[in-house]
Design a protein around this motif. Structure first.
Motif, PDB file in Angstrom:
ATOM      1  N   LEU A 320     -17.697  26.803 -12.443  1.00 40.38           N
ATOM      2  CA  LEU A 320     -17.347  25.745 -11.504  1.00 40.38           C
ATOM      3  C   LEU A 320     -18.597  25.019 -11.014  1.00 40.38           C
ATOM      4  CD1 LEU A 320     -14.555  24.887 -10.364  1.00 40.38           C
ATOM      5  CD2 LEU A 320     -15.110  26.174  -8.306  1.00 40.38           C
ATOM      6  N   TYR A 321     -19.633  25.786 -10.715  1.00 42.07           N
ATOM      7  CA  TYR A 321     -20.885  25.195 -10.235  1.00 42.07           C
ATOM      8  C   TYR A 321     -21.540  24.366 -11.333  1.00 42.07           C
ATOM      9  CZ  TYR A 321     -25.287  24.867  -7.671  1.00 42.07           C
ATOM     10  OH  TYR A 321     -26.392  24.400  -7.004  1.00 42.07           O
ATOM     11  N   ARG A 322     -21.474  24.855 -12.574  1.00 43.17           N
ATOM     12  CA  ARG A 322     -22.027  24.091 -13.696  1.00 43.17           C
ATOM     13  C   ARG A 322     -21.268  22.780 -13.882  1.00 43.17           C
ATOM     14  NH1 ARG A 322     -24.245  26.488 -18.113  1.00 43.17           N
ATOM     15  NH2 ARG A 322     -22.865  28.295 -17.957  1.00 43.17           N
ATOM     16  N   ARG A 382     -28.303  33.735  -6.857  1.00 43.01           N
ATOM     17  CA  ARG A 382     -28.926  33.910  -8.171  1.00 43.01           C
ATOM     18  C   ARG A 382     -28.185  33.119  -9.242  1.00 43.01           C
ATOM     19  NH1 ARG A 382     -32.303  38.500  -8.931  1.00 43.01           N
ATOM     20  NH2 ARG A 382     -32.622  39.717  -7.034  1.00 43.01           N
ATOM     21  N   MET A 383     -26.860  33.098  -9.162  1.00 37.47           N
ATOM     22  CA  MET A 383     -26.079  32.340 -10.141  1.00 37.47           C
ATOM     23  C   MET A 383     -26.394  30.842 -10.043  1.00 37.47           C
ATOM     24  SD  MET A 383     -23.940  32.124 -12.625  1.00 37.47           S
ATOM     25  CE  MET A 383     -22.977  33.635 -12.802  1.00 37.47           C
ATOM     26  N   LYS A 384     -26.509  30.338  -8.833  1.00 38.83           N
ATOM     27  CA  LYS A 384     -26.851  28.919  -8.657  1.00 38.83           C
ATOM     28  C   LYS A 384     -28.184  28.596  -9.321  1.00 38.83           C
ATOM     29  CE  LYS A 384     -24.393  28.174  -4.268  1.00 38.83           C
ATOM     30  NZ  LYS A 384     -24.553  27.880  -2.818  1.00 38.83           N
ATOM     31  N   VAL A 385     -29.166  29.470  -9.095  1.00 41.63           N
ATOM     32  CA  VAL A 385     -30.489  29.257  -9.702  1.00 41.63           C
ATOM     33  C   VAL A 385     -30.389  29.300 -11.222  1.00 41.63           C
ATOM     34  CG1 VAL A 385     -32.809  30.210  -9.954  1.00 41.63           C
ATOM     35  CG2 VAL A 385     -31.731  30.150  -7.698  1.00 41.63           C
ATOM     36  N   ARG A 386     -29.639  30.267 -11.755  1.00 41.69           N
ATOM     37  CA  ARG A 386     -29.497  30.382 -13.217  1.00 41.69           C
ATOM     38  C   ARG A 386     -28.853  29.123 -13.798  1.00 41.69           C
ATOM     39  NH1 ARG A 386     -28.413  34.435 -17.093  1.00 41.69           N
ATOM     40  NH2 ARG A 386     -29.671  35.858 -15.829  1.00 41.69           N
ATOM     41  N   ILE A 387     -27.780  28.636 -13.160  1.00 42.64           N
ATOM     42  CA  ILE A 387     -27.087  27.440 -13.663  1.00 42.64           C
ATOM     43  C   ILE A 387     -27.994  26.226 -13.573  1.00 42.64           C
ATOM     44  CG2 ILE A 387     -25.141  25.885 -13.295  1.00 42.64           C
ATOM     45  CD1 ILE A 387     -24.402  28.588 -14.525  1.00 42.64           C
ATOM     46  N   GLU A 388     -28.724  26.088 -12.473  1.00 45.38           N
ATOM     47  CA  GLU A 388     -29.635  24.944 -12.318  1.00 45.38           C
ATOM     48  C   GLU A 388     -30.751  24.969 -13.348  1.00 45.38           C
ATOM     49  OE1 GLU A 388     -30.791  25.427  -8.299  1.00 45.38           O
ATOM     50  OE2 GLU A 388     -28.914  24.639  -7.464  1.00 45.38           O
ATOM     51  N   GLN A 389     -31.086  26.161 -13.832  1.00 45.86           N
ATOM     52  CA  GLN A 389     -32.140  26.287 -14.852  1.00 45.86           C
ATOM     53  C   GLN A 389     -31.591  26.203 -16.272  1.00 45.86           C
ATOM     54  OE1 GLN A 389     -33.976  30.016 -13.844  1.00 45.86           O
ATOM     55  NE2 GLN A 389     -35.210  29.141 -12.182  1.00 45.86           N
ATOM     56  N   GLY A 390     -30.314  25.968 -16.412  1.00 46.38           N
ATOM     57  CA  GLY A 390     -29.737  25.807 -17.744  1.00 46.38           C
ATOM     58  C   GLY A 390     -28.564  26.717 -18.018  1.00 46.38           C
TER      59      GLY A 390
END
Length: 447
Positions: A320-322, A382-390
């Motif tokens: 959803l965030y992606r 952590r999930m937000k950071v992972r998605i923002e990084q790809g």
């Protein structure tokens, strides 16, 4: 000195400071310091012990620091592996999807156990999400039934929920102008489609619940009024909505598909009604729902069912965030608005929707123990950071896991499900990667 009796009026020890040699000749050993050797020995021993103590403190501190670093590194690996696993969980099946043909479902006359349906060869088995997408795109609609168990050992002893399901199938066919004799309508219901005997395969199927629910063309909540067989308490739409597993199924479907294909059958007339637009708001609080394992204070188990839902729910949030980030980059306002509705509701009360921890009561050595157990911790951040990084799975050998944003405004792992007519030449985007799964504890039935 002797003649004038100086010894009686002079303190020789004071004269030792100025004329020690003369005093020693007159009165030997007067200027000697008593116990000086013992003091020196004590100083030496104290120095040695002090050095040893300092060495031990340094050694202890170093070991504690090394242990802290190892624990921190292990915690970091665990958190990253959890995020990897959650991203995989929404893009591949850990246990094949099992479906029942509409005609066979009706012929049974009741909700039938998975193992019986399997042995009678009445289950269609689909092994991967790519095959699920292809199956759906060929015009094979899947109806997902979500309901509460009204007995500790049987899902529907009164048969009222089964009758509502059969009636709902008829109404869905009429609404979509499907031929009532059409042989390609399939049903998913937990008792028939999830293993009931083998706890290992049952657990794998439950971990695939997010993929099952989100793949359905139609999601139907079945909650006609009846009584619980053992407790003799009322079971209806309100008690249904209080159950954690029921909320989880709703969230798994609505976070990928919205609420446009969700219906409720909750009165004696079995009339199928669409859910309200804001129905998902209460269901979002999955972890506030009731659980049988908590009511029984986890006797005979070492884990709570809440813990088993962290990975699939976290994976859906990541999708959803992606979708929100990608739709913003593409300027797709329709997708952005629909996904934003979910994210805004989550942001309002993230701590309640994704609790960092919870109080778990269980029994240990015949003693009732209540302790704080981690649930999401900082996984959302952590999930937000992972998605923002790809949003890639950190395992170098794994296929990158990404989701598609489709014109309907919600995230899907492949094609658009639920179409009345088959779609041909549809390109399917899925991420099927290699995954090493850890064993986890057996989870109880949804009751």
């Amino acid at each position: 000195f002797k003649n004038i009796n100086c010894a009686a009026i002079v303190d020789f020890k004071q004269l030792c400071q100025s004329i020690p040699e003369a005093i020693e000749r007159y009165e030997p050993n007067v200027c000697a310091v008593p116990g000086r050797g013992g003091i020196i020995a004590a100083i030496v021993i104290a120095s040695v012990l002090g050095a040893l103590l300092i060495g031990l403190l340094i050694y202890y501190g170093y070991n504690r620091l090394a242990l802290f670093r190892r624990i921190s590194a292990r915690h970091e690996r665990l958190m990253e592996e959890t995020i990897d696993e959650s991203l995989r969980s929404v893009s591949q099946l850990e246990f094949p999807l099992h479906l029942v043909k509409r005609a066979d479902f009706i012929k049974e006359g009741m909700l039938q156990r998975h193992e019986i349906m399997r042995d009678q060869h009445k289950l269609l088995v689909i092994d991967s999400l790519a095959e699920v997408d292809n199956f759906m795109s060929q015009g094979n609609p899947v109806i997902f039934f979500s309901h509460q168990w009204t007995s500790f050992s049987q899902p529907d002893p009164s048969g009222s929920q089964y009758r509502s399901m059969v009636n709902a199938l008829q109404q869905v066919a009429e609404q979509n102008e499907w031929d009532e004799h059409m042989d390609n309508i399939y049903v998913w219901v937990d008792f028939s489609c999830i293993p009931q005997t083998n706890p290992c395969t049952q657990n794998l199927a439950i971990r695939s619940l997010a993929a099952y629910a989100s793949s359905a063309a139609v999601f139907i909540i079945v909650a006609p009024p009846c009584n619980h067989a053992e407790l003799n308490t009322a079971c209806d739409i309100e008690t249904y909505q209080c159950r954690m597993w029921c909320r989880a199924e709703q969230v798994c479907h609505s976070m990928r598909n919205g609420t446009g294909r969700m219906f409720i059958a909750h009165d004696e007339s079995h009339t199928l009604k669409p859910v309200d637009d804001d129905w998902f708001r209460e269901a979002l609080r999955v972890f506030d729902g009731d659980l049988t394992c908590c009511r029984l204070e986890h006797k005979g188990s070492v884990a709570c069912d809440r813990q088993s839902l962290v990975i699939p729910i976290l994976g859906l949030y990541g999708e959803l965030y992606r979708a929100s980030l990608e739709s913003h980059k593409m300027g797709d306002s329709s997708v952005q608005e629909s996904v934003k509705q979910f994210l805004n509701e989550i942001e309002k009360d993230q701590e309640a929707i994704f609790p960092r921890s919870f109080e778990m009561t269980h029994w240990r050595s015949q003693k009732r123990v209540t302790e704080t157990v981690m649930l999401f911790g900082d996984l959302i951040e952590r999930m937000k950071v992972r998605i923002e990084q790809g949003g890639e799975v950190s395992d170098k050998d794994s296929t990158t896991v990404k989701s598609s944003v489709i014109p309907s405004g919600f995230v899907r792992h492949g094609v658009t499900h639920g179409m009345a007519t088959p779609m041909v030449n549809m390109k399917v985007e899925t991420a099927i990667g290699k995954m090493d799964m850890e064993d986890i504890e057996f989870m109880n039935h949804k009751v």
